[in-house]
Design an enzyme around this catalytic site. Sequence first.
Site, PDB file in Angstrom:
ATOM      1  N   ASP A 402      20.759  31.687  40.459  1.00 47.83           N
ATOM      2  CA  ASP A 402      21.820  32.408  41.135  1.00 47.83           C
ATOM      3  C   ASP A 402      22.169  33.582  40.233  1.00 47.83           C
ATOM      4  OD1 ASP A 402      24.016  32.852  42.834  1.00 47.83           O
ATOM      5  OD2 ASP A 402      25.306  31.836  41.383  1.00 47.83           O
ATOM      6  N   LYS A 403      22.852  34.577  40.771  1.00 52.15           N
ATOM      7  CA  LYS A 403      23.186  35.700  39.912  1.00 52.15           C
ATOM      8  C   LYS A 403      24.613  35.580  39.372  1.00 52.15           C
ATOM      9  CE  LYS A 403      24.236  39.871  41.343  1.00 52.15           C
ATOM     10  NZ  LYS A 403      25.419  40.126  40.551  1.00 52.15           N
ATOM     11  N   GLU A 542      38.998  37.501  43.762  1.00 51.16           N
ATOM     12  CA  GLU A 542      40.305  37.635  44.378  1.00 51.16           C
ATOM     13  C   GLU A 542      41.375  37.843  43.324  1.00 51.16           C
ATOM     14  OE1 GLU A 542      41.012  34.339  47.042  1.00 51.16           O
ATOM     15  OE2 GLU A 542      40.229  35.622  48.642  1.00 51.16           O
ATOM     16  N   PHE A 584      37.266  32.889  54.638  1.00 48.99           N
ATOM     17  CA  PHE A 584      35.921  33.399  54.357  1.00 48.99           C
ATOM     18  C   PHE A 584      34.875  32.372  54.754  1.00 48.99           C
ATOM     19  CE2 PHE A 584      32.259  33.786  51.611  1.00 48.99           C
ATOM     20  CZ  PHE A 584      31.971  35.131  51.698  1.00 48.99           C
ATOM     21  N   ARG A 650      30.135  44.569  41.837  1.00 52.01           N
ATOM     22  CA  ARG A 650      30.285  43.826  43.095  1.00 52.01           C
ATOM     23  C   ARG A 650      31.200  44.613  43.996  1.00 52.01           C
ATOM     24  NH1 ARG A 650      29.392  38.269  42.551  1.00 52.01           N
ATOM     25  NH2 ARG A 650      31.066  37.691  43.931  1.00 52.01           N
ATOM     26  N   GLY A 731      23.576  36.462  46.842  1.00 53.71           N
ATOM     27  CA  GLY A 731      24.180  36.915  48.086  1.00 53.71           C
ATOM     28  C   GLY A 731      24.572  38.377  48.008  1.00 53.71           C
ATOM     29  N   LYS A 855      18.538  29.843  50.361  1.00 53.97           N
ATOM     30  CA  LYS A 855      18.199  29.568  48.963  1.00 53.97           C
ATOM     31  C   LYS A 855      17.405  28.281  48.868  1.00 53.97           C
ATOM     32  CE  LYS A 855      22.014  31.815  46.516  1.00 53.97           C
ATOM     33  NZ  LYS A 855      23.113  31.627  45.571  1.00 53.97           N
ATOM     34  N   ASN A 878      27.781  27.581  46.748  1.00 54.35           N
ATOM     35  CA  ASN A 878      26.664  28.086  47.548  1.00 54.35           C
ATOM     36  C   ASN A 878      25.307  27.786  46.918  1.00 54.35           C
ATOM     37  OD1 ASN A 878      27.218  29.775  45.452  1.00 54.35           O
ATOM     38  ND2 ASN A 878      26.657  31.636  46.541  1.00 54.35           N
ATOM     39  N   ASP A 879      25.313  27.277  45.715  1.00 55.59           N
ATOM     40  CA  ASP A 879      24.030  26.945  45.079  1.00 55.59           C
ATOM     41  C   ASP A 879      23.685  25.474  45.205  1.00 55.59           C
ATOM     42  OD1 ASP A 879      23.895  29.586  44.101  1.00 55.59           O
ATOM     43  OD2 ASP A 879      25.300  29.033  42.526  1.00 55.59           O
TER      44      ASP A 879
END
Lengths: 1213, 344
Positions: A402-403, A542, A584, A650, A731, A855, A878-879
Amino acid sequence: LTCTNEESCQRAREKDLRNLASNLPYEGLERAKQPNCYFPGNAIKTTKYTLLLFIPMNLFEQFHRLANIYFVGLAILNFVPVVSAFQPEVALIPICVVLSLTALKDASEDFRRYQSDRKLNNTPCLIYSRKEQQFIKRHWKDVRVGDFVKVVCNEIVPADLLLLHTSDPSGVCHIETSNLDGEINLKQRKMMSGDPEFEPESFNSAVVCEKPNNNLNHFKCYVEKPNKEKVGAGIESLLLRGCTVRNTDHAVGFVVYAGHETKAMLNNKGPRYKRSKLERKLNTDVIFCVILLFTMCLIGALGHFLWLQALPGVPPYLVPDGNGHLDSPSLSGFYMFFTMIILLQILIPISLYVSIELVKIGQIFFITNDIDLHDEGTDSRVQCKALNITEDLGQIEYIFSDKTGTLTENKMVFRRCSIMGTEYAHKENAVVIPDRTLLQQISRAESSSSSRNIDPHLDFFLGLAICNTVVVSVATAQRQRKNRTISEDSVEEEDHVKPPVKIEGSGETNKLHTCSLHAPSQCDKSAMTPDNLSYEAESPDEAALVYAAKAYGFTLLARTPDSVTVRLPSGEDLVFQVLDTLTFDYNRKRMSVLVRHPITKEYVLYTKGADHAIMELLATPYAEHLSGKQKNIAADTQYHLDGYAKEGLRTLCFTKKVVSDKAYESWSVNRQRALAAIDNREELVMDTAVQLETDLSLLGATGIEDRLQESVPETIMALREAGIQVWVLTGDKTETAVNIGYACRLLEEEDLVINMSCGNKVRRPLSASLKVGCLTQSSDVVFQFAFTSMLDCTLEEVRRFSEDPRNVDTTQNISLVIDGHTLTLALSSDLQKRFVDLAKRCRTVLCCRVTPLQKSRVVTVVREKLNVMTLAVGDGANDVSMIQAADVGIGISGQEGMQAVMASDFAISRFKHLKKLLLVHGHWCYTRLASMIIYFFYKNAYVNLLFWHQFLCGFSGTAMIDYWLMIFFNLFFTSVPPIMFGIMDKDVSAEMLLGVPELYRTGQGTGEYTFKTFWISMLDAFYQSLVCFFIPYLAYQDSDIDVFTFGTPLNTISFFTILLHLSIEIKAWTVVHWVIMLGSVALYFIVTLAYSAICVTCNPPSNPYWILQRQMADPMFYLLCIITTVVALLPRYMFHVLRNSIAPSPLVKARHLDRLDPSTRDQCMKMWRSFRGIAQVKPSRLSTPPSPTLETPVDIHPHSPTTFDIMWDERHH
Amino acid sequence: MVKEEQELANRPDNTAFTQQRLPAWQPMLSAGIVIPGFVLIGLAFIGIGVALFVTSRSIQVLEFDYTGVDQNSPCFKCSDPKVLNCVCNLNFSIDSLFKGTVFFYYGLSNYYQNFRKYGVSKDDVQLSGDLTNFKTPSDTCSPYAYDSNNQPIVPCGSIANSMFNDAFKLYQIINGTNTLVPFDGKGIAWWTDYNIKYRNPSITPLKNAFNNTVKPIFWSKPAYELDTSDPANNGFINQNFLVWMRRAALPNFRKLYGRINEGDYAQGLPAGNYSLEIAYNYPVLSFDGRKKVVFSNVSWMGGKNEFLGIAYLVIGSMCVFMSIVMLIVYAKFKFPEEDGVPGH
C-alpha cells in the site's frame, strides 16, 4: 412457542428478524415464560473442553491428525501376536508421549481460557430492576437480552446495547473501541430519538433487529412503538460489548445481543492457521517416505518367503506355533510385511511435526526479540500472529505494498490549497503557518459583511471545518493512552511553534486574526478554548484539514450528531444544524455533510472528495457574477491539482451546494425510508447520497503532504536487489503515485515506464457511476478489443526489448503504471494471462486508484498465475482483503487503526523493518527450518540399520538394538540438537545479509529444500547406514559376538554419525551449540550405561545387562567407532569441501567475508554490490530507443469516447 | 533515565543471546583448511592399521569342518541322523608351537540364532531361578513350555531346547599313546551371566527344584545333570548352557567351548599329532548347516580379523591421497580472501 422446547428456541434464534421486548414486565416469572428466553445469556464460555470429557474430547481432536492415527494403528498392530516385533506395551510409549505432551499443552491453554472467562463473567455491572425501582449491581453473566443496563464513564460495555439514554444533553455517548479493533480515537454513538427523561419501565416498544453477525460496522434495527410507528437505528446507536465509555457520565442501553451473540464475540476467532509452502512440500516427502517404507517392507516379506522356501528341512531355530505347526512360507511372508512396518516405522518421522512446532516457537521468540525491529516511537515490537509461516518470509518473490501509511508516514501536513483558481502554498511544517495573502483575503471578505455568506474563501474554510467526522474532545480529558495520536502530537508541537505565529500575526496588524487565534472571546465555556481542543479523526487527512482551518481562524469547537459549532475568525460562534452526513465510501470516493446555515437558513451541502469523483459532478457556475469563469476555475483547479499530484501531495476537492427547501424535503423522505430499510439498506442509503451529490460548485482544492517514512528508498532498493518485485497498489491519483514511486526509488530515472490508462473523461450516467467498470456495456466491448490489441502489442514490444542481445540484463528495467479502470479489464479472465505475462517482465508495477477488492484480485491473480510467494503489506482497513489474499500478510500499525494488523500474519511498525524481517529473519528461518527438516528425514533413515540386519537373520524382523534404547535414541539423545539447529544456526551474519541483499535469492522459488536435496540426503542416509552396519559386520564376522553386543556398537556408531553429520551442517558454533551437543553425548552414555546396569531381566528378549560396560572395556569398540564414523561421513564432508572450494555459492562467499574484520568486510560488501549494480545499469544505457509506434499516445478508436494511451516514458534527467 | 526505561517497557532485551550475536566459531569447509586435518587423520589411521594388521597376523588359527558331508571325512558315518551316540575322531598335527592360551571353539554355519521368534522363546524369570515359573513357564516359551503330558519344561523355550550337545575331547598323540589335553570350561561365559543374570533356585540338592518338571524335548540329560564332573556347573549356570543362551548375532558363528591353559599346555599346544574325539549328536544337515571346531589364540584385539587393519590402512591412505587432491584444488581455486573480490 415455549422456551422449554428446544426446537422452537432454535427456530426463534434462526429467524432473520428478531422481536425483542423489555424484560421488566415479566420480572420474577420463571424463565420459560419470558419473551426473550430463546436467546442465550451473557455468560461466555470459550473453553473447548469440560473437566469430565477432557480426555475423550482431546483425543478425538488429536486424531484429526493423520500422523497420530498412523502411529496408533502401528501400536495396535503390535498387539497382534503373529506380527508383533516388540513388546506391545513398549510400542505404545512414543505415541503416548506425543499425545500426552500435546494434551498437556491443550489443557493449560484451556485452563487459561477458563480463568479469563470466569473473570469476565463475574465483572460487576448495573442492571435495572423493577422491584428495586433502580439499577442494581449484578454481574456480567446475569445480563440477558431485554435488560436495561447502565454503563458509567470508563466502564466496559457488558453486551451489545441499543443506546436509549445518555447523560449528555446532546444525546451522544463517546466510546473507545480499542478492545475491539485497536483504534484509539473516540467514536460517537447517539441515542435512539426519544425524550431525554428516559425511564426503563415506560419502555413499551418492541425492538426488531437482524440476526447476529460479526460485522462491527453494520447493524440494522428498528423500534416499533405501540402505535406502530417505526424508528430505524443503525450501528451509530449500538454500544458494542468490549468498548469503553469515555467522556460521558453514564449511558443506558437495551440489551439486543448477549454473550456469544455479541459482535465482539462473533469476531473473536482464534489464531489463524496457515500452512507454509515448506510444510506443503514436506508432506509430499512424508508420502515418499511411506512409499519407501512399504517398498522395504515388501522386500522383507518377499525375502522371508524365499528364505523359508529355500530351507531343506525344519531347522531347530524355527519355532512352531502353539500346536506345533509351522505357517506356510507365503503366510509367514504376509505376516512379516506387517512386522516390518512395525520394525521400520521410525522411517516416518513421528516427532518431526512436534519438532517443527518447537522450532517455530523459538524462531518467533528471536524475531519478536529483535531490537532492530522495535520502534521507539510507539514502543512496539514486531508481532507474529501466524505462528507457523516464519519460513515463508525467506521465500518471498513479490511484495504488494500500500502507499499511504505504508511507504509514507500517514502524518498529514497541510501544504497547499487552491481557492477559486488561486494557489496558496505553505511551508513544510507540522503546524500550518497561515499564508499572509490568504489571511488578508479572508479578513477582507469578513469585513465586507454583504459578501460574507457567498464569499468562496469563507465557504472553503467552513467546508474544511464542517465537512468531516472529526470528534472534538478536550485535551485535558482524563484518558490514559499509551499510544500517540495525531491530536496530542499536534497540540504539543503547536505550543512550540506558537511564538513566531504571534509575531507574524501582530506584525501584520491583522488584529482580527490574532484575536481569534490567541485571545478567545470571553463568552466561551472555559473548557472550550481552542487551545486545549483535541481532534480525534478516523483518518489523519481530516484532522490535518481541521487544523488547517483552525490556523486560519475557523475553529471547529464541537460536534454532536445534530450540530457543528464553528468559531469564525471574527470570534463569533456559529452553530450549524447538521441534517445529514453522507459518509465516505470507496465507491463514491467522497463524503458530504448537509447543514442548515444558522444565519441564512439555507440548506448547504459541503462535499469533499477525490478530484475525479468531484469534477464530473460539477454543474452550474458558483454564482451569477462569476458566470463564465467557472469553467476556468475548474480548469485552473485541475491544473493545480495535477501539480500537487506531481509533487506527491494528496489532493482533495471541496465543493458546496445550496439545496432548496423543496428539494431537501423530497430528498429527506427518501433518505428516511432508506435508513429504516432492513433489506439492501447500504445500497439504498448510497443511492440517496448519490442523488443529492449533483450539480456541485467548486470551491477549491487542498494538497496534503504525506512524507515518506525513513529509509523507504533504501528498503525498496534492498528488496529489489534481493530479487523481490515490489508492486504498489494505491487508491491515489496516478501522478501522485508515480511521483512517490520516483521518490522511493521504485521507479528509476532511466527506467522505461509504460503508462496504461483508459482516459476516462466521459461523463457517465449517474446510475452507472456506482459500478466499478469504467464504461457502459456497449462500449465496453469496443474498449476491451482495443485494450487487448494494445496489451498484445506492448507485450510483443517488451519481449523484443528483452530479447535484444544488447539488453540481456535489463529485462527488469521496465515499469508499468496502470490505473484501476484499466486494471479491471486487465484482470478479466481472458486477459489476465497476458497481463501477468507483461507484468512479470516489468520490474515494478504501480496500480493507482484501485479499490480494496481490486487489490486482493491483483494479489490473487499474480499468486495463482505465476505460482509465486507473495507478501502484502498495508496499514489500513482497505488493505485487509489484500493482506488476507497474500501468502504472507503484514500489517503496519500506523495511524489508520488496527484492522490491517488484526488481519495480518506479522505486524510491524515501520516499512523499513521489512528489510530486516525478510532479508535476515526470513532467510534465517527458511534456511534453518529447511536444513532441519532435511536433517530430520536423514536422521530417521538410520532405521535402515535394522533393515540391513534382516538380510542376515532370515528377514525375521529381529532388532539387534534394545527397544527402549531405540525409543530413547529418538526421544532424547538425538532430538534436541536438530531443534537447536533449527532455532539457532546462523549461516551468514545479519550484517552480511543486510549488506548483500542478493543472498536472499537462495531461498526464493524452490529454495534449498527441493526434491533433489531431499533425495540426496536420503541416499546419504542409505549409504551411511550401509557403512554403519557392514563395517561392524565385517569386523565381527565369524566371531562369538551375540545379538545385542553386536547392536550396541552399531547404535553408538550411528549416534555419533548422526551428531557429527549435524556438526558438518552447523555453520556457527556458539556456547549453546557446544553445551547441547556435548550434553547429548553425555546423556547417551549416562542413560545407556545406567540402563545397562539396572536392567537385569527386564525387557526381554534384549537383556542389555552390562553390555555397554563390557564393550567400553574393549579397544575394538573404539577402533570400530572411529573408522566407521569417518567412512560414513567422509563423502559428505568431501562433497562440502570440494563444492565450497570449486564452485562456492554466494552464501559461502559471504561466509568467507564474514570472517574478515569489519572494515575490510564492509569494503568487500560495497564492492560486491557495486559489481552487481554496474552489471545491471550499464546495458540499459546502450538500449535501443523503443519502437516509434509506441512513442506517441495512440488513439485506437477515433469515435470511441475513450482514449487509450500507452506511452514510453523515458526519463533522462 | 528511569522514566525512559519505563516508557519503553516493550523494548526487547539487548543481550547477545536474544539478538543472536553470541560469539561463534564458524568452521569453513574448504580445501585449504582441511589439508592438515586430512594428513593427520591419514597418518594416524595408517599407524593404527599397521598395528592392527601385524597383531592380527600374529594370531594362529586352526579350523576343521567335521560336519561329515564329504565321504572321506571321519565324521561322515555320524552325519546320518539315524545313527545315535556316534563318536568320531579327528586327527591333525601341529607343526610349531601354538602359543599362549589356546581357545577352543565350536562353530556353526547357516544357523540363525538371531531369528526373531527363536530369540523370544525363553523365560528370563525362570532362568533367574524363580520357582513359580518352574511350574508355569511364560507364554513366550510356547510351544516348548509344556510337554505332551502337560508337564512344565525347565528350562523352557526354543533356545534352551536347541542347545548344542556335541562333546569334545582332545588328545595329544605322543608316541602312540593318547594324552588328554584338558579343556578349562570355567569362565567361558560372561561373568554377569554366571553370577547375576542366571540363578539356580536355592534348593539343595538342585535336583529337588526340578521336581514335577521335565527336561527339554531335545535334551538327553536334565539340566541338573549337565556336568557330572562338577556339581557347581549344573542347572542354569552351566557354562556351556550360558554360552549357548547368549544368542549369536550372525548366522555363521563360533562359540567358546573351553580354554587350554593347564599343566603342560599352559604355554600353548606344542607341535605334534593330536586327535579330537567328537561325540556327534547335533544334526545340522536339515538346514544345510555346517559344524566346525576352531583352535585360536587371542590378542588384545580378540580373535583373528584382518579386515579392520586393512580398513584402517585403506582409509588412511585415502585420506593422504585426498589431502594431495585438496592441495591441487587449493592451488587452483584459492579463496582470494585477501584482495576482497568475491567470486572469480
